[in-house]
Design an enzyme around this catalytic site. Sequence first.
Site, PDB file in Angstrom:
ATOM      1  N   ASP A  61       0.869  -1.171   0.000  1.00 59.15           N
ATOM      2  CA  ASP A  61       0.000   0.000   0.000  1.00 59.15           C
ATOM      3  C   ASP A  61       0.909   1.226   0.000  1.00 59.15           C
ATOM      4  O   ASP A  61       1.613   1.489   0.984  1.00 59.15           O
ATOM      5  CB  ASP A  61      -0.891  -0.011   1.238  1.00 59.15           C
ATOM      6  CG  ASP A  61      -1.847   1.171   1.300  1.00 59.15           C
ATOM      7  OD1 ASP A  61      -1.657   2.138   0.529  1.00 59.15           O
ATOM      8  OD2 ASP A  61      -2.762   1.145   2.141  1.00 59.15           O
ATOM      9  N   VAL A  62       0.922   1.961  -1.105  1.00 53.92           N
ATOM     10  CA  VAL A  62       1.889   3.060  -1.238  1.00 53.92           C
ATOM     11  C   VAL A  62       1.542   4.260  -0.367  1.00 53.92           C
ATOM     12  O   VAL A  62       2.306   5.231  -0.311  1.00 53.92           O
ATOM     13  CB  VAL A  62       2.050   3.494  -2.712  1.00 53.92           C
ATOM     14  CG1 VAL A  62       2.816   2.440  -3.491  1.00 53.92           C
ATOM     15  CG2 VAL A  62       0.709   3.793  -3.365  1.00 53.92           C
ATOM     16  N   ASN A  88       1.867   5.372 -10.669  1.00 51.25           N
ATOM     17  CA  ASN A  88       0.595   5.187 -11.358  1.00 51.25           C
ATOM     18  C   ASN A  88      -0.564   4.911 -10.409  1.00 51.25           C
ATOM     19  O   ASN A  88      -1.716   5.114 -10.774  1.00 51.25           O
ATOM     20  CB  ASN A  88       0.729   4.032 -12.358  1.00 51.25           C
ATOM     21  CG  ASN A  88      -0.601   3.629 -12.946  1.00 51.25           C
ATOM     22  OD1 ASN A  88      -1.222   4.366 -13.702  1.00 51.25           O
ATOM     23  ND2 ASN A  88      -1.080   2.444 -12.568  1.00 51.25           N
ATOM     24  N   SER A 139      -3.242  13.530 -14.912  1.00 54.29           N
ATOM     25  CA  SER A 139      -4.492  13.427 -15.662  1.00 54.29           C
ATOM     26  C   SER A 139      -4.764  14.769 -16.319  1.00 54.29           C
ATOM     27  O   SER A 139      -4.268  15.807 -15.854  1.00 54.29           O
ATOM     28  CB  SER A 139      -5.641  13.076 -14.704  1.00 54.29           C
ATOM     29  OG  SER A 139      -6.889  13.204 -15.342  1.00 54.29           O
ATOM     30  N   TYR A 152     -10.852  15.076  -7.043  1.00 54.20           N
ATOM     31  CA  TYR A 152      -9.894  14.438  -7.962  1.00 54.20           C
ATOM     32  C   TYR A 152      -9.062  15.496  -8.676  1.00 54.20           C
ATOM     33  O   TYR A 152      -7.844  15.357  -8.813  1.00 54.20           O
ATOM     34  CB  TYR A 152     -10.651  13.577  -8.966  1.00 54.20           C
ATOM     35  CG  TYR A 152      -9.767  12.746  -9.868  1.00 54.20           C
ATOM     36  CD1 TYR A 152      -9.104  11.628  -9.379  1.00 54.20           C
ATOM     37  CD2 TYR A 152      -9.622  13.066 -11.214  1.00 54.20           C
ATOM     38  CE1 TYR A 152      -8.305  10.850 -10.205  1.00 54.20           C
ATOM     39  CE2 TYR A 152      -8.829  12.296 -12.047  1.00 54.20           C
ATOM     40  CZ  TYR A 152      -8.172  11.186 -11.542  1.00 54.20           C
ATOM     41  OH  TYR A 152      -7.380  10.419 -12.375  1.00 54.20           O
ATOM     42  N   LYS A 156      -4.950  15.667  -8.565  1.00 50.04           N
ATOM     43  CA  LYS A 156      -4.130  15.546  -9.771  1.00 50.04           C
ATOM     44  C   LYS A 156      -3.449  16.873 -10.124  1.00 50.04           C
ATOM     45  O   LYS A 156      -2.359  16.891 -10.699  1.00 50.04           O
ATOM     46  CB  LYS A 156      -4.973  15.037 -10.946  1.00 50.04           C
ATOM     47  CG  LYS A 156      -5.357  13.574 -10.816  1.00 50.04           C
ATOM     48  CD  LYS A 156      -4.136  12.659 -10.743  1.00 50.04           C
ATOM     49  CE  LYS A 156      -4.499  11.185 -10.767  1.00 50.04           C
ATOM     50  NZ  LYS A 156      -3.319  10.299 -10.747  1.00 50.04           N
ATOM     51  N   THR A 187      -9.789   1.474 -18.343  1.00 46.71           N
ATOM     52  CA  THR A 187      -9.288   0.829 -17.120  1.00 46.71           C
ATOM     53  C   THR A 187     -10.456   0.559 -16.186  1.00 46.71           C
ATOM     54  O   THR A 187     -11.555   1.113 -16.357  1.00 46.71           O
ATOM     55  CB  THR A 187      -8.274   1.731 -16.399  1.00 46.71           C
ATOM     56  OG1 THR A 187      -8.945   2.914 -15.945  1.00 46.71           O
ATOM     57  CG2 THR A 187      -7.124   2.126 -17.316  1.00 46.71           C
TER      58      THR A 187
END
Length: 254
Positions: A61-62, A88, A139, A152, A156, A187
């Site tokens: 888990d980053v 990513n 993004s 979001y 980003k 995705t």
Amino acid sequence: MTDTVKSAIVTGGGSGIGAATAKRLIADGWLVTIVGRTVDKLEKTTGEIDAGDKLNVVQCDVTDRDAVAGMIDSHVAKFGGLTGLVNNAGVAVGGPIDQVDLDAWKTVMTGNVESVFNTISLAVPHLKAANGSIVNVSSVSGLGGDWGFSPYNASKGAVSNFTRALALELGGQGVRVNAVAPSLTETDMASFVLENGPAMEQFKARMPLGRAAQPSEIASVIAFLLSDDAGFVNGVNLPVDGGISASNGQPNFT
């Protein structure tokens, strides 16, 4: 990059853009560690790549800094160094701002921003030693706003400007830092749009190429930015968006 053998860490490597990037890099001769939280997804990607000793797989888990440190140690122990880092992993959170609770806000900021800080800050000593390269997956939502997707957008946007700042800070130390800025890509994370017919029609109307991207199309640009062919590219947020960002936003009257 000065290493004869190049090695990279790819977070969010269990599916989508991450899995496609791992496949592309291995095809280009890289040694790769794929990182993800979900064992099933990592195992699926491992089976599809079938790269033997060229592939290292780490469940991590980053957002957990200690786990990230262990993951980087695992990569370096297996491959002897680190020349590339692809950030990513990410999450999507949206909705009207007065309906977004604090936990959701923290989830998107931790998953999309703090995770990138964790990997870069811990990987930089290895990347400096190798004159390496970082590619962040931002993004088009990090280059401009969207309706109903402000959390979001904020996360980003942070990744995009973090990329620029680190390019200034690390470029003189031999580490290039760039980002790709995809639009809609096929995705799992984008399924809420891909499976919504009316939403897809609106996307196609705005997309000059008239379709969503394939993960492999984003991966090919990531591979370029990591490569020596991009040796003088630093601080770029490169749209890979089918031409959406070419528009000034006015309607199509043709």
